[in-house]
Design a protein around this motif. Structure first.
Motif, PDB file in Angstrom:
ATOM      1  N   MET A   6       1.326   2.730  14.407  1.00  0.00           N
ATOM      2  CA  MET A   6       1.374   3.457  13.154  1.00  0.00           C
ATOM      3  C   MET A   6       1.533   2.442  12.012  1.00  0.00           C
ATOM      4  SD  MET A   6       3.844   6.668  12.324  1.00  0.00           S
ATOM      5  CE  MET A   6       3.797   7.029  14.038  1.00  0.00           C
ATOM      6  N   PRO A   7       0.679   2.482  11.005  1.00  0.00           N
ATOM      7  CA  PRO A   7       0.739   1.467   9.951  1.00  0.00           C
ATOM      8  C   PRO A   7       1.860   1.656   8.941  1.00  0.00           C
ATOM      9  CG  PRO A   7      -1.072   2.965   9.538  1.00  0.00           C
ATOM     10  CD  PRO A   7      -0.479   3.348  10.869  1.00  0.00           C
ATOM     11  N   GLY A   8       2.405   2.884   8.825  1.00  0.00           N
ATOM     12  CA  GLY A   8       3.446   3.121   7.839  1.00  0.00           C
ATOM     13  C   GLY A   8       4.736   2.399   8.189  1.00  0.00           C
ATOM     14  N   LYS A   9       5.607   2.262   7.202  1.00  0.00           N
ATOM     15  CA  LYS A   9       6.879   1.583   7.406  1.00  0.00           C
ATOM     16  C   LYS A   9       7.986   2.617   7.555  1.00  0.00           C
ATOM     17  CE  LYS A   9       5.619  -2.689   5.122  1.00  0.00           C
ATOM     18  NZ  LYS A   9       4.816  -3.069   6.228  1.00  0.00           N
ATOM     19  N   TYR A  10       8.948   2.278   8.403  1.00  0.00           N
ATOM     20  CA  TYR A  10      10.129   3.118   8.556  1.00  0.00           C
ATOM     21  C   TYR A  10      11.161   2.738   7.497  1.00  0.00           C
ATOM     22  CZ  TYR A  10       8.249   4.628  13.036  1.00  0.00           C
ATOM     23  OH  TYR A  10       7.461   5.162  14.014  1.00  0.00           O
ATOM     24  N   TYR A  11      12.148   3.609   7.338  1.00  0.00           N
ATOM     25  CA  TYR A  11      13.211   3.393   6.364  1.00  0.00           C
ATOM     26  C   TYR A  11      13.796   1.973   6.485  1.00  0.00           C
ATOM     27  CZ  TYR A  11      17.864   3.765   4.313  1.00  0.00           C
ATOM     28  OH  TYR A  11      19.003   3.537   3.593  1.00  0.00           O
ATOM     29  N   GLU A  12      14.062   1.531   7.693  1.00  0.00           N
ATOM     30  CA  GLU A  12      14.675   0.216   7.910  1.00  0.00           C
ATOM     31  C   GLU A  12      13.759  -0.937   7.504  1.00  0.00           C
ATOM     32  OE1 GLU A  12      16.347   3.110  10.896  1.00  0.00           O
ATOM     33  OE2 GLU A  12      14.339   2.572  10.235  1.00  0.00           O
ATOM     34  N   ASP A  13      12.479  -0.689   7.401  1.00  0.00           N
ATOM     35  CA  ASP A  13      11.492  -1.723   7.060  1.00  0.00           C
ATOM     36  C   ASP A  13      11.343  -1.930   5.556  1.00  0.00           C
ATOM     37  OD1 ASP A  13      10.909  -1.846   9.808  1.00  0.00           O
ATOM     38  OD2 ASP A  13       9.293  -0.365   9.609  1.00  0.00           O
ATOM     39  N   LEU A  14      12.105  -1.187   4.762  1.00  0.00           N
ATOM     40  CA  LEU A  14      11.921  -1.192   3.304  1.00  0.00           C
ATOM     41  C   LEU A  14      13.212  -1.578   2.582  1.00  0.00           C
ATOM     42  CD1 LEU A  14       9.830   2.083   3.222  1.00  0.00           C
ATOM     43  CD2 LEU A  14       8.969  -0.229   2.797  1.00  0.00           C
ATOM     44  N   PRO A  15      13.593  -2.845   2.653  1.00  0.00           N
ATOM     45  CA  PRO A  15      14.839  -3.260   1.996  1.00  0.00           C
ATOM     46  C   PRO A  15      14.696  -3.289   0.470  1.00  0.00           C
ATOM     47  CG  PRO A  15      13.692  -5.171   2.854  1.00  0.00           C
ATOM     48  CD  PRO A  15      12.924  -3.965   3.321  1.00  0.00           C
ATOM     49  N   LEU A  16      15.811  -3.117  -0.178  1.00  0.00           N
ATOM     50  CA  LEU A  16      15.875  -3.194  -1.625  1.00  0.00           C
ATOM     51  C   LEU A  16      15.274  -4.512  -2.103  1.00  0.00           C
ATOM     52  CD1 LEU A  16      17.001  -1.694  -4.120  1.00  0.00           C
ATOM     53  CD2 LEU A  16      19.083  -3.020  -3.830  1.00  0.00           C
ATOM     54  N   GLY A  17      14.395  -4.436  -3.098  1.00  0.00           N
ATOM     55  CA  GLY A  17      13.773  -5.629  -3.664  1.00  0.00           C
ATOM     56  C   GLY A  17      12.468  -6.040  -3.004  1.00  0.00           C
ATOM     57  N   MET A  18      12.120  -5.417  -1.888  1.00  0.00           N
ATOM     58  CA  MET A  18      10.854  -5.754  -1.218  1.00  0.00           C
ATOM     59  C   MET A  18       9.692  -5.519  -2.183  1.00  0.00           C
ATOM     60  SD  MET A  18       9.341  -4.090   2.239  1.00  0.00           S
ATOM     61  CE  MET A  18       8.020  -4.843   3.138  1.00  0.00           C
ATOM     62  N   HIS A  19       8.728  -6.433  -2.173  1.00  0.00           N
ATOM     63  CA  HIS A  19       7.570  -6.345  -3.049  1.00  0.00           C
ATOM     64  C   HIS A  19       6.311  -6.389  -2.193  1.00  0.00           C
ATOM     65  CE1 HIS A  19       4.551  -7.746  -6.010  1.00  0.00           C
ATOM     66  NE2 HIS A  19       5.236  -6.979  -6.815  1.00  0.00           N
ATOM     67  N   ILE A  20       5.422  -5.434  -2.404  1.00  0.00           N
ATOM     68  CA  ILE A  20       4.168  -5.364  -1.649  1.00  0.00           C
ATOM     69  C   ILE A  20       3.013  -5.383  -2.640  1.00  0.00           C
ATOM     70  CG2 ILE A  20       2.739  -3.963  -0.102  1.00  0.00           C
ATOM     71  CD1 ILE A  20       5.408  -2.693   0.858  1.00  0.00           C
ATOM     72  N   LYS A  21       2.103  -6.314  -2.450  1.00  0.00           N
ATOM     73  CA  LYS A  21       0.870  -6.331  -3.238  1.00  0.00           C
ATOM     74  C   LYS A  21      -0.209  -5.753  -2.332  1.00  0.00           C
ATOM     75  CE  LYS A  21      -1.620  -9.117  -6.501  1.00  0.00           C
ATOM     76  NZ  LYS A  21      -1.662 -10.343  -7.268  1.00  0.00           N
ATOM     77  N   HIS A  22      -0.632  -4.540  -2.612  1.00  0.00           N
ATOM     78  CA  HIS A  22      -1.601  -3.838  -1.766  1.00  0.00           C
ATOM     79  C   HIS A  22      -2.988  -4.473  -1.933  1.00  0.00           C
ATOM     80  CE1 HIS A  22       1.474  -0.800  -1.081  1.00  0.00           C
ATOM     81  NE2 HIS A  22       1.737  -0.891  -2.380  1.00  0.00           N
ATOM     82  N   ALA A  23      -3.616  -4.788  -0.819  1.00  0.00           N
ATOM     83  CA  ALA A  23      -4.901  -5.483  -0.852  1.00  0.00           C
ATOM     84  C   ALA A  23      -6.045  -4.573  -1.301  1.00  0.00           C
ATOM     85  CB  ALA A  23      -5.215  -6.062   0.527  1.00  0.00           C
ATOM     86  N   LEU A  24      -5.937  -3.296  -1.019  1.00  0.00           N
ATOM     87  CA  LEU A  24      -7.007  -2.350  -1.329  1.00  0.00           C
ATOM     88  C   LEU A  24      -7.101  -2.101  -2.825  1.00  0.00           C
ATOM     89  CD1 LEU A  24      -9.064  -0.389  -0.020  1.00  0.00           C
ATOM     90  CD2 LEU A  24      -7.250   1.321  -0.005  1.00  0.00           C
ATOM     91  N   GLY A  25      -8.283  -2.209  -3.370  1.00  0.00           N
ATOM     92  CA  GLY A  25      -8.553  -1.841  -4.759  1.00  0.00           C
ATOM     93  C   GLY A  25      -9.510  -0.664  -4.778  1.00  0.00           C
ATOM     94  N   ARG A  26      -9.613   0.026  -5.915  1.00  0.00           N
ATOM     95  CA  ARG A  26     -10.521   1.170  -6.006  1.00  0.00           C
ATOM     96  C   ARG A  26     -11.178   1.181  -7.374  1.00  0.00           C
ATOM     97  NH1 ARG A  26     -13.024   5.694  -6.776  1.00  0.00           N
ATOM     98  NH2 ARG A  26     -12.799   7.433  -5.339  1.00  0.00           N
ATOM     99  N   THR A  27     -12.519   1.128  -7.381  1.00  0.00           N
ATOM    100  CA  THR A  27     -13.278   1.245  -8.625  1.00  0.00           C
ATOM    101  C   THR A  27     -13.408   2.727  -8.953  1.00  0.00           C
ATOM    102  OG1 THR A  27     -14.446  -0.801  -8.167  1.00  0.00           O
ATOM    103  CG2 THR A  27     -15.460   0.693  -9.764  1.00  0.00           C
ATOM    104  N   LEU A  28     -13.073   3.075 -10.183  1.00  0.00           N
ATOM    105  CA  LEU A  28     -13.070   4.462 -10.630  1.00  0.00           C
ATOM    106  C   LEU A  28     -14.391   4.757 -11.342  1.00  0.00           C
ATOM    107  CD1 LEU A  28      -9.427   4.389 -12.015  1.00  0.00           C
ATOM    108  CD2 LEU A  28     -10.206   5.061  -9.736  1.00  0.00           C
ATOM    109  N   THR A  29     -15.108   5.754 -10.863  1.00  0.00           N
ATOM    110  CA  THR A  29     -16.450   6.034 -11.375  1.00  0.00           C
ATOM    111  C   THR A  29     -16.456   7.251 -12.303  1.00  0.00           C
ATOM    112  OG1 THR A  29     -17.070   7.538  -9.583  1.00  0.00           O
ATOM    113  CG2 THR A  29     -17.412   5.162  -9.197  1.00  0.00           C
TER     114      THR A  29
END
Length: 159
Positions: free
Chosen positions: A1-24
């Protein structure tokens, strides 16, 4: 499962999501039509050309949905029970047809659920930037995440 559990998300964690989306243009007009949003800034090019923007702008609610959607694969796929709320939604710069949005997330709060011992509440700040690195949307979002399942060792011990 790709999602993160509660324990996987510590305070201050920063995620730069690779996926971008062009809006048409189709995205914007279809979303505005489906939601019965007749705001001329989104659907009337002649009207919008006479505004300070000089052209139609992308519907902000659509932008919000795309931003949250971009985060699903990295954060919530299969690991949340529910979104609890969205706060402090800001649109400091508009998005136009053909712009691409990129998202980053910071975990700004986390606590165990008082009513659901198998869950925790995580508050995230999502920031969406266009291809020019201009912030176009900011939103604070809280969600009820599952905790990592405990493994019952009695079931897995060899006999």
């Amino acid at each position: 499962m790709p999602g993160k559990y509660y324990e996987d998300l510590p305070l201050g964690m920063h995620i730069k999501h690779a996926l971008g989306r062009t809006l048409t243009e189709m995205d914007n007009v279809l979303f505005s039509s489906l939601t019965m949003n007749t705001q001329p800034l989104h659907i009337d090019e002649h009207f919008a050309a006479q505004t300070p923007f000089g052209q139609r702008i992308v519907n902000g609610i659509f932008t919000l949905g795309v931003v949250v959607g971009i985060t699903v694969g990295d954060l919530t796929a299969g690991t949340i029970i529910a979104n609890l709320g969205y706060e402090a939604i800001k649109h400091p710069n508009p998005l136009f047809h053909g712009d691409t949005i990129y998202v980053e997330t910071e975990i700004i709060a986390a606590r165990e659920s008082q009513s659901r011992p198998d869950c925790g509440i995580v508050t995230m700040k999502h920031i969406g930037r266009n291809q020019h690195d201009e912030i176009c949307i900011e939103v604070t979002r809280s969600a009820l995440f599952l905790k990592r399942p405990l493994v019952d060792n009695a079931e897995h011990e060899p006999e």
